[in-house]
Structures are given as structure tokens and as C-alpha cells.
Scaffold this active site. Structure first.
Site, PDB file in Angstrom:
ATOM      1  N   CYS A 135      94.724  76.975 104.124  1.00 58.63           N
ATOM      2  CA  CYS A 135      94.789  75.843 105.054  1.00 58.63           C
ATOM      3  C   CYS A 135      95.098  76.246 106.488  1.00 58.63           C
ATOM      4  O   CYS A 135      95.114  75.390 107.376  1.00 58.63           O
ATOM      5  CB  CYS A 135      95.820  74.832 104.574  1.00 58.63           C
ATOM      6  SG  CYS A 135      95.418  74.158 102.949  1.00 58.63           S
ATOM      7  N   CYS A 455     101.724  74.916 106.374  1.00 56.38           N
ATOM      8  CA  CYS A 455     101.827  75.692 105.141  1.00 56.38           C
ATOM      9  C   CYS A 455     100.423  76.038 104.672  1.00 56.38           C
ATOM     10  O   CYS A 455      99.435  75.505 105.182  1.00 56.38           O
ATOM     11  CB  CYS A 455     102.550  74.892 104.064  1.00 56.38           C
ATOM     12  SG  CYS A 455     101.718  73.331 103.661  1.00 56.38           S
TER      13      CYS A 455
END
Length: 471
Positions: A135, A455
Site C-alpha cells: 500500500c 501502513c
């Protein structure tokens, strides 16, 4: 608005971050501050090249399986690149390098950066490569660009990201693949017939892309549920935060604040001009949903999780000297950044908690110096767990080896234009959205410093400090 009704009635009770009244929550939820710029030191360093964000754009982020369903990833990336060209007016041969991030790659366009660049009309003499870091893939694309400029290799780099969840590679089973490869090598008819005769029904079962961590065999949603339980984040708190995200995103969309979005004429369909996943609901409706991962007692649901999204983003990054020479007024300086990694089992989604204090230390800043926070929202429970971890002396001492906590970002500075829960989360493209949003918010709100944090799968994380360009 549902939030107004709940706040007015007092049904939300004590806010999940503690201390404030419901009336104060309403102000934090809906008020977009317009404070005057504070007098702070610049983060410019002697002998270190200033690197700037000239501009950034993105396609509308759409729920997978909707309007973009018949396209390919490079179509979205190409559209973002063309939007950047149109927005900045930069000559197509003035860019030195192009870098794109993506997570689930289309096998036909494994180097999607190159294919999208050619399709967008960039010179075929401009090198391009694709990176992947879950991500934070477009974060990696941007910081790679920063590194190339800092090293003197380039003066102007386009970075971006793309994700296309409407069509993901689905493979034959391992046994079937082996059989097919052997068929290709078989030299006699008998050998081919023997291989064909060895195929069993089980060989025909497809192999779907993994939705679990390879190292732990646990899905991210399951991990998020455990994380929320570990930090004592309730289902109600998660639903409240998700409602906040959607409400703020809707407000930002209605007020025209999401100016990084460029329209896209999808072949055979209408022009898409806005994100389609922003849907403020009600606490009552959200409470009806069943747990999505840990059943029957989990707290993570479809309503308080980010959804599968198609979309692409692109930013133009330059040395300040080059940008000014070409007549640009940059939006922001890209300053210090860090990458972190930790236990992928129990701390999979705590990247922001580890990265934030590190990047602040590198910059010589404190949390109170930051005017704008933009954190990636994978799950409401993940965000709230990180805020609690950052506000815990015990966590700082026990897990991070620090003497004290860094502190929790105040919500009146935090994700005020919505986040990944509401705007959508194309894995490879979110990082550029975060950085561009910080630049726009700093200008709108009169702040000087912004902080991006995210994250990523594998227990990794990223944070970057961004400084407003003098107006």
C-alpha cells in the site's frame, strides 16, 4: 445530516478519543480551519538540494467492478499522466524519468510505468520503471524520485501509482501449469496424449490471488480485528470513525476541495468526474452489518473498512531550481522521509506509530509543529489503534525502545477531507493522493508542515514531512 442528529441527541456519548464533548466533536468533524501561517523555521538545509512537488492529479477513485471494469491498469495510469501533462503544461520531453507503483500486476503490462508513459505521449527516450511495496508503492515511487533528484541524476521526475481490482490475474493450479508446460515440450503425439490423460478435475481448480500475508497466512482484515481488540477499540468507535471519514469526504467533494481529481472519459461510457465510494450512512445502518473477518464476535465490518478500488495518481517532482527556471510555482517542499518495518503478525498495521516519531526526529520537529496530518485509512480500527499506540508511554517504551510517547495527532488537523475509508484505496495509488492532499490543505489552511503516514502489508510503513511552499 445523520451526524448532526446523533451529536445533537447525545447518542454518540463520550467521543472515542476521550475528553471532548459531543458538541466539540461536531466542530472537529466539520470545521475546516483557516489559521494563519505560523512563524516556523524552514527545513531547508545548507548544501542539500530543495526538492518540490509541482503538482499532483488522480483519476476518480471508483469501487471495483463499476465504470472502469472493462479497462486495463495502464488505461488508468495513462489517464493520470495525461491529466498531469494538461494540468502542468510541461513539455513531454522535459521529464527525465517516470516511476509508477502498483501491487497486483497485470501480466501483459508488467512494467506499467513504461506502457502508460508511451500511451500518454511521453517521449520514448524517457526511461520508466515500476515498483511495488504494497500500500506504500506510490510512496516508494515518490521517494525514489526524490533520491534520483537529490543525487543529481535527474531534475524532473514523474511518480505515480495505479491499482485495478476489477480484473486481477487468476492462474491455473500448479499441477495444471506444470502439465501445460510439459505439453509444450512434448515431442511426440503419444507423449502429448499421455499428459492430457493425466489431467484430473482437481487440476482445473483456479488459483486466486492471495488475500493473506504470505509469511503469516492471515488476512489483513483478520489482523485488523485482532489489533482493534488488543488496543480496546470497540465496534462503535470504529463505526463512528468511518462515519466521520465519509462525512468529511462528502463535504470536501461538495465544496470542490478535491481539486486533484481529473475527469476521465471512459470509452463507451460517460465522463467520470468524482469518486463513487463516498457514502455517509448512519450509525444504525452500520450497526446492522455483520463482522467481515472474525465471526461472529469481530468488530471489523465492510462499513468500517476500505473497499476494493480502481484508480491511478501522478505527481510532478522537481528540483526547486528546475521548477523555478521553467516558471512553475511549486505547491510544497518534500522533506525528510522514513520507511519502517516490524512484526507482520501482531503489528502488521502499526507502521504509522513507528514511522511518525522517526521522521519527526529526522526533521527536528515535534508533533505539535505539524499543521496537517494525512494518514492512510486501511481500517477504522487500524487508525484508532495507531492513535492509541502513539499516545501510549508503555507502548513507546516496551516495543519501540523510546523513553516516552510521541503523542496522538489532534483530530482537528487529521484527515479533514476524508481518507481511504471513504475516498477509496487503490493500493498502488494512495500515497500520491496523501501527499497532494497535504500540499493542498497546507495552502488552504495556512499551515507550514504536513505529515503523511501509512501502513502496508508485510508489517511495513512510511512517513514523510512536507513543507508548504511560500505563498
Amino acid at each position: 445530516m445523520e451526524v448532526d442528529r446523533l451529536l445533537g441527541s447525545g447518542k454518540l456519548g463520550k467521543p472515542f478519543w476521550g475528553g471532548n464533548t459531543c458538541a466539540e466533536f461536531k466542530v472537529q468533524l466539520l470545521w475546516l480551519p483557516f489559521s494563519s501561517s505560523k512563524s516556523k523555521k524552514t527545513l531547508s538545509k545548507t548544501g542539500v538540494k530543495n526538492i518540490v512537488l509541482v503538482d499532483g492529479v488522480r483519476t476518480p477513485f471508483l469501487q471495483s467492478g463499476t465504470t472502469y471494469a472493462d479497462l486495463m491498469p495502464h488505461d488508468l495510469a495513462r489517464t493520470a499522466l495525461q491529466g498531469l501533462l494538461n494540468r502542468t503544461g510541461i513539455p513531454k520531453d522535459a521529464v527525465d524519468y517516470i516511476i509508477y507503483g502498483t501491487v497486483i500486476q497485470e501480466v501483459k503490462t508488467s512494467n506499467v510505468a513504461r506502457e502508460a508513459a508511451l500511451g500518454a505521449g511521453f517521449s520514448d527516450r524517457i526511461p520508466a520503471h515500476t515498483v511495488t511495496m504494497a500500500c506504500i508503492s506510490s510512496n516508494q515511487a515518490m521517494t525514489t524520485a526524490v533520491g534520483m533528484i537529490a543525487a543529481g541524476q535527474c531534475d524532473a521526475v514523474v511518480a505515480g501509482g495505479v491499482e485495478f481490482m476489477s480484473d486481477v490475474p487468476i492462474r491455473h493450479s500448479r499441477k495444471m501449469r506444470k502439465t501445460m508446460l510439459s505439453l509444450n515440450k512434448a515431442k511426440t503425439l503419444g507423449a502429448r496424449l499421455a499428459l492430457l490423460g493425466s489431467i484430473r478435475p482437481a487440476h482445473l481448480a483456479p488459483e486466486l490471488p492471495a488475500v493473506a500475508e504470505f509469511s503469516t497466512e492471515e488476512t489483513m482484515g483478520h489482523s485488523a480485528d485482532r489489533l482493534a481488540a488488543a488496543f480496546g477499540v470497540s465496534r462503535r468507535e470504529q463505526d463512528e470513525y468511518a462515519l466521520r471519514s465519509h462525512s468529511l469526504a462528502k463535504r470536501a467533494q461538495d465544496e470542490g476541495l478535491l481539486s486533484d481529481v481529473v475527469g476521465f472519459k471512459v470509452p463507451g461510457k460517460d465522463i467520470v468526474s468524482k469518486d463513487n465510494g463516498i457514502r455517509p450512512s448512519s450509525m444504525e445502518q452500520m450497526a446492522k452489518l455483520k463482522p467481515a473477518f472474525v465471526k461472529p464476535h469481530g468488530t471489523v465490518t465492510a462499513a468500517n473498512s476500505s473497499y476494493l478500488t480502481d484508480g491511478a495518481s501522478a505527481v510532478l517532482i522537481m528540483s526547486e531550481e528546475k521548477a523555478l527556471a521553467l516558471g512553475y510555482k511549486p505547491k510544497a517542499y518534500l522533506r525528510d522521509f522514513v520507511y519502517v518495518s516490524q512484526d507482520p503478525k501482531d503489528q502488521l498495521l502499526l507502521g504509522p506509530s513507528y514511522a511518525t516519531p522517526k521522521v519527526l526526529e529526522r526533521s527536528g520537529l515535534k508533533l505539535a509543529d505539524i499543521d496537517v496530518f494525512e494518514f492512510h485509512e486501511a481500517f477504522a480500527g487500524q487508525i484508532l489503534s495507531n492513535l492509541k499506540a502513539m499516545d501510549s508511554d508503555w507502548f513507546a517504551k516496551t516495543y519501540m525502545g523510546r523513553t516516552s510517547k510521541v503523542g496522538s495527532p489532534p483530530l482537528d488537523k487529521f484527515n479533514l477531507w476524508g481518507g481511504s475509508l471513504s475516498l477509496g484505496h487503490p493500493f498502488g495509488a494512495t500515497g500520491c493522493r496523501l501527499v497532494t492532499t497535504v500540499a493542498h490543505r497546507l495552502k488552504k489552511e495556512g499551515g507550514q508542515y504536513g505529515l503523511v503516514a501509512a501502513c502496508a502489508a508485510g508489517g511495513q510503513g512510511h512517513a514523510m514531512v512536507i513543507e508548504a511552499y511560500p505563498q
